[in-house]
Motif scaffolding. Structure first.
Motif, short mmCIF file in Angstrom:
data_model
loop_
_atom_site.label_atom_id
_atom_site.label_comp_id
_atom_site.label_asym_id
_atom_site.label_seq_id
_atom_site.Cartn_x
_atom_site.Cartn_y
_atom_site.Cartn_z
N HIS B 64 0.83 -1.21 0.00
CA HIS B 64 0.00 0.00 0.00
C HIS B 64 0.85 1.25 0.00
O HIS B 64 1.92 1.30 0.60
CB HIS B 64 -0.94 0.00 1.20
CG HIS B 64 -2.04 -1.00 1.06
ND1 HIS B 64 -1.87 -2.32 1.40
CD2 HIS B 64 -3.30 -0.88 0.57
CE1 HIS B 64 -3.00 -2.98 1.13
NE2 HIS B 64 -3.87 -2.13 0.63
N GLN B 68 -3.76 3.67 -1.38
CA GLN B 68 -3.75 3.01 -2.68
C GLN B 68 -2.99 1.69 -2.62
O GLN B 68 -1.91 1.62 -2.05
CB GLN B 68 -3.10 3.92 -3.71
CG GLN B 68 -3.53 5.37 -3.52
CD GLN B 68 -3.42 6.18 -4.78
OE1 GLN B 68 -3.86 5.75 -5.85
NE2 GLN B 68 -2.86 7.35 -4.67
N PHE B 84 -0.99 0.09 -10.11
CA PHE B 84 -2.14 0.09 -9.20
C PHE B 84 -2.92 -1.22 -9.33
O PHE B 84 -3.05 -1.76 -10.44
CB PHE B 84 -3.05 1.29 -9.49
CG PHE B 84 -2.39 2.60 -9.16
CD1 PHE B 84 -2.24 3.00 -7.85
CD2 PHE B 84 -1.88 3.40 -10.17
CE1 PHE B 84 -1.60 4.19 -7.53
CE2 PHE B 84 -1.23 4.60 -9.87
CZ PHE B 84 -1.09 4.99 -8.55
#
Lengths: 158, 436
Positions: B64, B68, B84
């Protein structure tokens, strides 16, 4: 003998629920280990860190501390109830290996409503040895269903 | 009630941080947390993973960066890529597991879109249904910029606008060197088992607590007292196991910590000198020393072993303990919820005992069941509760303010009892937060 093993496992859990910690620690052999791995596939405590990996001294500190008013996390003390189910066992050369399914409900009254109540559960494995006619614990391993998960402070032994 | 800043654009962080105090809303206000995610975690270099976690092409881990989630995957090109964890079609997360192997790419469970390690589109099932309106070249997942320092991979969400990693690390490189140089082969191996805990309070609490040397005598008094009682019961301190020794170390007098150095550096980073003493380090055994001399030569090996630092705090997201090969990542989840993730490294070529010591340290330092950590978690949560009410809104951070021992361009030195590391963190905080 089945009854004896089942009663032993149930009694061990009940000693925790009744906060009879000295009697509880006395069930463990001097070189015993109490282990809660961080993964169901963790082969040994030497393979990585653990939630608990206690020898008898650490168990003594843990339980001694629960009675200390400066153990802020134990103020008020956690109250627990264990549900022990499905005790089975087998024997190898020197030991009796007992497995059970256990759930522990833990409560600390901090005024946070439902957050004050927590549930732990998983499979518990006891390696038991007969010493002077008495059953003693050589190993206790607890495989929590959420072993890989993150936990908040755990004070009461599982 | 805590100040609720509903309009973050108008927030002036300068109003929340003073030279010797900080406004309590930095711990309690969800709007400030959201801005921190954008301005601090969106700008700083964040530790993501170690090279040794990736053996074969397709090996991946999820990490993380603030709120995100990113997937780090070893590509066929031999590079680790960060993208991502989000399909560019409908937005579903791609990977559900913390780690795994995806040699053929990451496939979205929803419509089967498939992405390469670097985020480019590999395959779209039934692509003729989208016709010419779908430009696969445009539908790749964004890559996060990665830089590596001695095997440690860091990511930065600012991409090309970020300063180089080494600039960010500055003087703190020496603490990473301290870790790597302890390996008698120059190589580290990240252990496969990860230890996590969480607490219901702000992420900054960990940063402000881990090198606070005045709290242990109070917050950890119960385990000190219990450890001493057990030491007596087993016939004296010479019979205790190392974990008990670690608990007893917290009972040292404040003067002991006053004599140790704390070092702070620009960016909010800091470390303090070692204080757990030789009694907890059987890892400097003869075999280990000999193997280090083999690799580094006698002079350098001596230099490596002479470094004695406790935790290095790399603001805003990781905690490094070179001597016990333990690295922790802090994951801010909400203003009142934080996860800590602990990793242990094996010093390749070192005796097995060094790894066992590291494991023992990590268990004591990062388990929610650790008698020491459970005290800290309770304190963090009490601070969150207490900072939610009352008239007094400012928290003093003035301890040791006039006690600096040395100031240089790269770092400042002060007694380990100083709150200088907290003031240093908030200088960095105000810097990050002040830039729109």
């Amino acid at each position: 003998m089945t009854d004896e093993i089942r009663l032993f496992v149930e009694r061990e859990a009940r000693l925790l629920d009744q906060m009879r910690y000295e009697e509880w620690v006395a069930l463990f052999l001097p070189d015993a280990r109490y282990w809660v791995p961080v993964s169901l596939d963790q082969p040994s405590p030497e393979a990585g860190p653990s939630h608990f990996h206690d020898d008898i001294q650490v168990l003594m500190v843990r339980t001694h501390r629960l009675a200390n008013p400066r153990a802020f996390g134990a103020e008020p003390s956690p109250r627990t109830v264990h549900i022990v189910s499905g005790v089975t066992w087998e024997e190898d050369e020197e030991d009796i290996l007992a497995t059970s399914s256990q759930i522990m409900l833990e409560y600390r009254n901090r005024g946070n409503f439902d957050d004050d109540l927590r549930l732990f559960g998983g499979q518990v494995t006891h390696r038991l040895r007969r010493e002077g006619g008495e059953l003693r614990i050589a190993r206790k391993r607890i495989d929590l269903v959420n072993a890989e998960g993150a936990f908040n402070a755990m004070l009461a032994p599982l | 009630m805590a100040t609720q800043l509903r309009e973050p654009d108008r927030l002036s962080p300068a109003d929340l941080v003073r030279e010797d105090a900080v406004h309590r809303s930095v711990y309690t206000d969800p709007a400030i947390f959201d801005l921190e995610m954008e301005r601090i975690f969106g700008r700083a270099w964040l530790y993501l993973g170690h090279r040794s976690e990736f053996k074969e092409a397709g090996d991946y881990v999820i990490r993380h960066m603030g709120k995100q989630a990113v997937i780090l995957t070893l590509g066929k090109d031999g590079d680790v890529h960060a993208i991502f964890n989000r399909c560019t079609h409908r937005g579903a997360t791609l990977c559900a597991f913390d780690k795994g192997s995806a040699p053929h790419g990451h496939q979205c469970p929803y419509h089967g879109w498939m992405f390469n390690a670097d985020g480019s589109v590999r395959f779209v099932p039934y692509d003729k249904g989208y016709g010419e309106r779908l430009d696969k070249g445009e539908m790749g997942i964004e890559q996060v910029r990665i830089e590596e320092y001695r095997g440690f991979l860091f990511g930065n969400l600012m991409g090309d606008a970020a300063p180089p990693l080494e600039h960010f690390l500055g003087h703190m490189k020496t603490s990473i060197d301290d870790l790597v140089d302890r390996s008698p082969t120059g190589e580290l191996e990240c252990g496969p088992y990860v230890l996590r805990h969480y607490y219901r309070a702000n992420w900054k609490m960990t940063f402000e607590n881990l090198n606070d040397t005045v709290h242990p005598g109070f917050a950890h008094a119960a385990s000190v007292v219990s450890a001493k009682a057990v030491a007596n019961e087993v016939g004296g301190p010479e019979n205790i196991v190392p974990t008990i020794g670690m608990m007893m170390a917290n009972g040292k007098p404040i003067q002991f910590f006053q004599d140790i150095d704390m070092v702070t550096a620009p960016g909010g980073h800091s470390y303090i000198g070692g204080h757990m003493g030789a009694d907890y380090t059987p890892d400097t055994s003869d075999a280990y020393t000999a193997s280090l001399i083999d690799y580094h030569g006698a002079e350098k090996a001596k230099e490596v072993l002479s470094v004695d630092r406790h935790l290095m705090l790399l603001y805003p997201s990781s905690f490094w303990h070179a001597r016990y090969q333990t690295l922790r990542i802090m994951r801010p989840v909400r203003h009142d919820l934080t996860e800590m993730i602990g990793f242990v490294f094996r010093l390749n070529g070192a005796p097995e005992e060094t790894y066992r010591n590291a494991i023992e340290y990590c268990t004591g330092a990062n388990s929610a069941a650790s008698p020491v950590i459970s005290d800290d978690l309770e304190i963090y949560e009490r601070c969150l509760l207490g900072n939610g009410f009352g008239e007094r809104e400012w928290i003093p951070t003035s301890r040791g303010m006039d006690e600096d021992r040395e100031r240089t361009n790269s770092h400042d030195r002060m007694p380990a009892t100083s709150e200088g590391f907290i003031r240093n963190q908030f200088r960095a905080w105000a810097d990050y937060m002040g830039q729109a």
